[in-house]
Write an enzyme that holds these catalytic residues in place. Structure first.
Site, PDB file in Angstrom:
ATOM      1  N   CYS A  31      -4.447  -1.615  -2.006  1.00 29.34           N
ATOM      2  CA  CYS A  31      -4.745  -0.239  -2.183  1.00 29.34           C
ATOM      3  C   CYS A  31      -5.475  -0.105  -3.248  1.00 29.34           C
ATOM      4  O   CYS A  31      -5.394  -0.523  -4.387  1.00 29.34           O
ATOM      5  CB  CYS A  31      -3.392   0.327  -2.466  1.00 29.34           C
ATOM      6  SG  CYS A  31      -3.477   2.075  -2.831  1.00 29.34           S
ATOM      7  N   CYS A  45     -11.129   2.913   0.253  1.00 27.28           N
ATOM      8  CA  CYS A  45      -9.757   3.134   0.368  1.00 27.28           C
ATOM      9  C   CYS A  45      -9.278   2.291   1.659  1.00 27.28           C
ATOM     10  O   CYS A  45     -10.166   2.312   2.693  1.00 27.28           O
ATOM     11  CB  CYS A  45      -9.582   4.686   0.589  1.00 27.28           C
ATOM     12  SG  CYS A  45      -7.971   4.939   1.127  1.00 27.28           S
ATOM     13  N   THR A  46      -8.295   1.565   1.539  1.00 27.25           N
ATOM     14  CA  THR A  46      -8.029   0.655   2.605  1.00 27.25           C
ATOM     15  C   THR A  46      -7.503   1.389   4.009  1.00 27.25           C
ATOM     16  O   THR A  46      -7.319   0.745   5.168  1.00 27.25           O
ATOM     17  CB  THR A  46      -6.777  -0.243   2.235  1.00 27.25           C
ATOM     18  OG1 THR A  46      -5.767   0.636   1.746  1.00 27.25           O
ATOM     19  CG2 THR A  46      -7.308  -1.174   1.329  1.00 27.25           C
ATOM     20  N   HIS A  47      -7.316   2.937   3.812  1.00 24.87           N
ATOM     21  CA  HIS A  47      -6.968   3.587   5.021  1.00 24.87           C
ATOM     22  C   HIS A  47      -8.117   3.733   5.818  1.00 24.87           C
ATOM     23  O   HIS A  47      -8.333   4.217   7.030  1.00 24.87           O
ATOM     24  CB  HIS A  47      -6.578   4.975   4.742  1.00 24.87           C
ATOM     25  CG  HIS A  47      -4.886   5.023   4.445  1.00 24.87           C
ATOM     26  ND1 HIS A  47      -4.386   4.586   3.233  1.00 24.87           N
ATOM     27  CD2 HIS A  47      -3.846   5.390   4.795  1.00 24.87           C
ATOM     28  CE1 HIS A  47      -3.326   4.570   3.451  1.00 24.87           C
ATOM     29  NE2 HIS A  47      -2.866   5.245   4.465  1.00 24.87           N
ATOM     30  N   ASP A  73       0.843  -1.167   0.046  1.00 25.59           N
ATOM     31  CA  ASP A  73       0.023  -0.123  -0.013  1.00 25.59           C
ATOM     32  C   ASP A  73       0.738   1.119  -0.118  1.00 25.59           C
ATOM     33  O   ASP A  73       2.240   1.156   0.152  1.00 25.59           O
ATOM     34  CB  ASP A  73      -0.942  -0.042   1.138  1.00 25.59           C
ATOM     35  CG  ASP A  73      -1.660   1.171   1.431  1.00 25.59           C
ATOM     36  OD1 ASP A  73      -2.504   1.555   0.321  1.00 25.59           O
ATOM     37  OD2 ASP A  73      -2.277   1.849   2.339  1.00 25.59           O
ATOM     38  N   SER A  74       0.269   2.401  -0.051  1.00 23.38           N
ATOM     39  CA  SER A  74       1.069   3.786  -0.053  1.00 23.38           C
ATOM     40  C   SER A  74       1.657   3.785   1.286  1.00 23.38           C
ATOM     41  O   SER A  74       2.394   4.592   1.717  1.00 23.38           O
ATOM     42  CB  SER A  74      -0.037   4.805  -0.649  1.00 23.38           C
ATOM     43  OG  SER A  74      -1.036   5.041   0.285  1.00 23.38           O
ATOM     44  N   TYR A 115      -1.212   8.552  -2.484  1.00 20.30           N
ATOM     45  CA  TYR A 115      -1.463   8.005  -3.604  1.00 20.30           C
ATOM     46  C   TYR A 115      -2.608   8.522  -4.488  1.00 20.30           C
ATOM     47  O   TYR A 115      -2.764   8.920  -5.697  1.00 20.30           O
ATOM     48  CB  TYR A 115      -1.581   6.348  -3.942  1.00 20.30           C
ATOM     49  CG  TYR A 115      -0.231   5.834  -4.119  1.00 20.30           C
ATOM     50  CD1 TYR A 115       1.086   6.378  -3.723  1.00 20.30           C
ATOM     51  CD2 TYR A 115      -0.185   4.342  -4.265  1.00 20.30           C
ATOM     52  CE1 TYR A 115       2.033   5.680  -3.944  1.00 20.30           C
ATOM     53  CE2 TYR A 115       0.833   3.795  -4.415  1.00 20.30           C
ATOM     54  CZ  TYR A 115       2.116   4.341  -4.294  1.00 20.30           C
ATOM     55  OH  TYR A 115       3.216   3.494  -4.451  1.00 20.30           O
ATOM     56  N   GLY A 116      -3.505   8.941  -3.816  1.00 25.24           N
ATOM     57  CA  GLY A 116      -4.891   9.350  -4.077  1.00 25.24           C
ATOM     58  C   GLY A 116      -4.880  10.611  -5.023  1.00 25.24           C
ATOM     59  O   GLY A 116      -5.880  11.120  -5.593  1.00 25.24           O
TER      60      GLY A 116
HETATM   61  N1  DGL Z   1      -4.720   3.269   0.681  1.00 25.66           N
HETATM   62  C1  DGL Z   1      -5.018   3.615  -0.509  1.00 25.66           C
HETATM   63  C2  DGL Z   1      -6.258   3.377  -1.160  1.00 25.66           C
HETATM   64  O1  DGL Z   1      -6.994   2.144  -0.843  1.00 25.66           O
HETATM   65  C3  DGL Z   1      -4.971   4.991  -0.653  1.00 25.66           C
HETATM   66  C4  DGL Z   1      -4.260   6.153   0.233  1.00 25.66           C
HETATM   67  C5  DGL Z   1      -3.338   7.142  -0.301  1.00 25.66           C
HETATM   68  O2  DGL Z   1      -4.006   8.120  -1.049  1.00 25.66           O
HETATM   69  O3  DGL Z   1      -2.281   7.169  -0.415  1.00 25.66           O
HETATM   70  O4  DGL Z   1      -6.789   3.814  -2.019  1.00 25.66           O
END
Ligand code: DGL
Length: 259
Positions: A70, A182-184, A7-8, A39-40
């Site tokens: 991610c 989003c996995t966060h 993931d990021s 990343y987003g």
């Molecule tokens: N965890 C990432 C996802 O599932 C994105 C987080 C980020 O923007 O880096 O989309």
């Protein structure tokens, strides 16, 4: 051989958590591309460059499989990665299909919370087009939750004001399902739930990914042989300092608490 989860940042740990529950006898590498967060908010081309750098690094680690934990990286690069890697590559995507099926039954709508890039990408639009026949799916980018998670700010008093502001244009009572795309975001499930009616479901796609991984390893006769150990990496560097490792282990515990 190991399973790599990518993931990021820390978000993919919400996927790693589910995978370890299902596959406890594996050895894991958790790779966070922290040097290139978030990343987003980046372009697809820039992301592809970072994701392939990470894939090249991970390839030297004798992998059984690579899990792109991610949604953003999955939408930007999963097909290219599958062609490139000599082992199975799995991704995560917003759980729009089960959400639409459930919410339609109750005449309710679906709200997909994700990053800006995930919501903008063709892959997401195609998914919605396939399953959303009655135009009930709305999307909302929440980059602030990625920032809060990376700063380990999970307390409601820090999270709820941001969520309330972002949700102002939406009527929570209309939504039968909220998709954590989003996995966060699973780290904030409690706070998100508080802003919707009790019977609104809050779901994510990581269980499906974990089950798929198990099925693929079974088919390839590659299940087991490990101890459940996780080695952590940040953008090509092994994490060895105690404080960061403790924080990572606490995060996995925090997910235990949320289930
Ligand atoms: N965890 C990432 C996802 O599932 C994105 C987080 C980020 O923007 O880096 O989309």
């Amino acid at each position: 051989m190991k399973i790599a989860v990518f993931d990021s940042g820390i978000g993919g740990m919400s996927v790693l958590y589910r995978i370890i529950k299902l596959l406890p006898n594996e050895d894991y590498i958790y790779y966070a591309d922290t040097a290139h967060l978030p990343y987003g908010e980046k372009s697809k081309d820039e992301l592809k460059k970072y994701i392939f750098q990470a894939a090249d690094f991970l390839m030297a680690h004798d992998l059984k499989a690579l899990v792109i934990a991610c949604n953003t990286a999955t939408s930007a690069a999963i097909e290219d990665l599958r062609e490139y890697c000599p082992f199975p590559v799995l991704g995560v995507e917003p759980a729009v299909k089960p959400a639409v099926l459930e919410s339609e039954k109750e005449n309710k709508k679906v709200l997909v919370l994700a990053t800006r890039l995930t919501l903008k990408e063709e892959k997401f639009h195609q998914l919605v087009e396939r399953v959303d026949k009655h135009d009930i799916v709305d999307g909302l980018p929440l980059p602030g939750l990625v920032t809060l998670a990376e700063a380990f700010h999970f307390q409601e008093d820090q999270v709820v004001p941001y969520l309330k502001e972002q949700l102002k244009p939406f009527d929570p009572n209309q939504y039968g399902t909220v998709v954590l795309g989003c996995t966060h975001f699973p780290f904030f499930k409690d706070s998100i739930q508080k802003l919707f009616p009790e019977k609104t479901d809050i779901i994510d796609g990581s269980v499906g990914t974990a089950k798929n991984l198990k099925r693929i390893l079974e088919e390839r006769h590659q299940i087991g042989g490990g101890t459940g150990a996780v080695s952590f990496y940040q953008s090509g560097r092994k994490v060895e300092d105690r404080e960061t490792l403790n924080r990572y282990h606490q995060l996995l515990k925090r997910l235990d608490h949320l289930q």
